[in-house]
Design an enzyme around this catalytic site. Structure first.
Site, PDB file in Angstrom:
ATOM      1  N   ARG A   1       0.979  -1.301   0.059  1.00  0.00           N
ATOM      2  CA  ARG A   1      -0.028  -0.100  -0.106  1.00  0.00           C
ATOM      3  C   ARG A   1       0.667   1.171  -0.126  1.00  0.00           C
ATOM      4  NH1 ARG A   1      -5.455   1.451   3.522  1.00  0.00           N
ATOM      5  NH2 ARG A   1      -6.045  -0.056   2.025  1.00  0.00           N
TER       6      ARG A   1
ATOM      7  N   HIS B   1      -7.390   0.977  -6.406  1.00  0.00           N
ATOM      8  CA  HIS B   1      -7.541   0.142  -5.285  1.00  0.00           C
ATOM      9  C   HIS B   1      -8.374  -1.212  -5.777  1.00  0.00           C
ATOM     10  CE1 HIS B   1      -7.893  -1.328  -1.371  1.00  0.00           C
ATOM     11  NE2 HIS B   1      -8.583  -0.627  -0.686  1.00  0.00           N
TER      12      HIS B   1
ATOM     13  N   ASP C   1     -17.085   7.472  -1.261  1.00  0.00           N
ATOM     14  CA  ASP C   1     -15.763   7.206  -0.607  1.00  0.00           C
ATOM     15  C   ASP C   1     -15.263   8.771   0.051  1.00  0.00           C
ATOM     16  OD1 ASP C   1     -13.073   6.688  -0.012  1.00  0.00           O
ATOM     17  OD2 ASP C   1     -12.053   6.824  -2.016  1.00  0.00           O
TER      18      ASP C   1
ATOM     19  N   ARG D   1     -13.660  -8.389   1.675  1.00  0.00           N
ATOM     20  CA  ARG D   1     -12.117  -7.934   1.356  1.00  0.00           C
ATOM     21  C   ARG D   1     -11.241  -9.523   1.781  1.00  0.00           C
ATOM     22  NH1 ARG D   1      -9.836  -3.357   1.764  1.00  0.00           N
ATOM     23  NH2 ARG D   1      -8.228  -4.076   0.834  1.00  0.00           N
TER      24      ARG D   1
HETATM   25  N1  NVA Z   1      -9.692   7.075  -1.309  1.00  0.00           N
HETATM   26  C1  NVA Z   1      -9.383   6.673  -0.035  1.00  0.00           C
HETATM   27  C2  NVA Z   1      -9.676   5.155  -0.049  1.00  0.00           C
HETATM   28  C3  NVA Z   1      -9.431   4.373   1.234  1.00  0.00           C
HETATM   29  C4  NVA Z   1      -9.695   2.947   1.177  1.00  0.00           C
HETATM   30  C5  NVA Z   1      -8.109   6.944   0.260  1.00  0.00           C
HETATM   31  O1  NVA Z   1      -7.096   6.942  -0.513  1.00  0.00           O
HETATM   32  O2  NVA Z   1      -7.893   7.286   1.364  1.00  0.00           O
HETATM   33  N1   CP Z   2     -11.130   0.072   2.582  1.00  0.00           N
HETATM   34  C1   CP Z   2      -9.785   0.052   2.929  1.00  0.00           C
HETATM   35  O1   CP Z   2      -8.820  -0.481   1.922  1.00  0.00           O
HETATM   36  O2   CP Z   2      -9.647   0.052   4.134  1.00  0.00           O
HETATM   37  P1   CP Z   2      -8.469   0.126   4.945  1.00  0.00           P
HETATM   38  O3   CP Z   2      -7.751   1.662   4.587  1.00  0.00           O
HETATM   39  O4   CP Z   2      -8.605  -0.016   6.358  1.00  0.00           O
HETATM   40  O5   CP Z   2      -7.301  -0.816   4.549  1.00  0.00           O
END
Ligand code: NVA
Ligand code: CP
Length: 303
Positions: free
Chosen positions: A102, A129, A219, A287
């Site tokens: 990530r 994602h 989101d 997930r």
């Molecule tokens: N758009 C959000 C998604 C979190 C799962 C982020 O990148 O923080």
């Molecule tokens: N939706 C998602 O990716 O959640 P986290 O940021 O908690 O991993």
């Protein structure tokens, strides 16, 4: 399947194959049927950003599959002090059987894949994602019985979630409509591809996007890394909220999904969130199952 870097790299058949395996793994887990398909394998999980769902579901997923997961915070790795991704990839390939990362830049994920010799799974970048959207598609199929033919509407920022939902939605035969501010549209190349390959609309008219929708998705207004812009974004995104008025133009059985974490009173009202909590938490649970399928496809013996 060698890696999961972005959904654009997968065919429609490969996506459906992952969803089918995810359904099977979910069934087996619910019925206590052991599936040690990655016995003895180790996944490294590099995090340059926070996570609840991604971290825990990958770690539990590896345990369920008979393997092990290592949580590797970039704060504690040399990559966080500037060691190149090229070298990190080659070193970690000597120890691990796969890496989930990530991070911010999509190019870092692509570099790990090109320089390393083990599968790389994208656990979120600023660009996309894919793991989240595989769980989303699984949830839509579970609740609606099928995916193709549904209208998917995304309300909010045109970044990672919107980009992956457009690709995943079009590849599985959904109509996709995105409502976002003019300066926060999804990736231009993805939108061009979506128009050429399916039914796609990007507008700043929320009601038009939500009209007759079967699934409404939203989101956060400020993503990870954009915390400094949060106040400014509250103004820009003020009208981009999933609320009862928006729901009134959608299909009467419309689902609501949210990748989480959610900010009630911003991108979604508490009322709409709670009315659709079963769908949203099924989505979060999925997930685990969807990612286990990805791990088996990438790291398993029979791919
Ligand atoms: N758009 C959000 C998604 C979190 C799962 C982020 O990148 O923080
Ligand atoms: N939706 C998602 O990716 O959640 P986290 O940021 O908690 O991993």
């Amino acid at each position: 399947m060698k890696h999961l870097l972005k959904l654009m790299d997968l065919s429609s058949e490969e996506i459906i194959d992952i969803l089918n395996l995810a359904d099977q793994l979910k069934y087996e887990k619910k019925h206590g049927i052991e599936h040690h398909l990655l016995k003895g394998k180790t996944l490294g999980m590099i995090f340059r950003k926070s996570s609840t769902r991604t971290r825990v579901s990958f770690e539990v997923g590896m345990f369920d599959l008979g393997g092990t997961a290592l949580f590797l915070s970039s704060n504690d790795l040399q990559i966080g002090r500037g060691e190149p991704a090229e070298d990190t990839a080659r070193v970690l390939s000597r120890y691990l059987d796969g890496i989930m990362i990530r991070t911010f830049e999509q190019s870092e994920v692509e570099t790990l894949a090109s320089m390393g010799s083990i599968p790389i799974v994208n656990g979120l970048t600023d660009y996309c994602h894919p793991c989240q959207v595989l769980a989303d598609l699984m949830t839509i199929r579970e609740h609606k019985g099928s995916i193709a033919g549904n209208k998917l509407c995304f309300i909010g920022d045109g970044n990672n979630m919107a980009n992956s939902l457009i690709v995943g939605g079009i590849k599985t035969g959904m109509k996709v409509a995105v409502a976002c501010p003019k300066d926060h549209q999804p990736d231009a190349e993805i939108m061009k591809w979506a128009k050429e390959n399916g039914e796609f609309l990007c507008t700043d008219d929320l009601m038009e996007a939500a009209k007759d929708a079967d699934v409404i998705y939203t989101d956060v207004w400020a993503s990870m890394g954009q915390e400094g812009e949060a106040e400014e974004r509250k103004k820009v995104f003020a009208k981009y909220q999933v609320n009862d008025e928006l729901m009134s133009v959608a299909h009467k059985n419309c689902m609501v999904l949210h990748c989480l974490p959610a900010h009630r009173g911003e991108e979604i009202t508490a009322e709409v969130f709670e009315a659709h909590a079963d769908e949203i938490f099924d989505e979060a649970e999925n997930r685990l199952h969807a990612q286990k399928a990805v791990l088996v496809k990438c790291m398993g013996e029979s791919k």
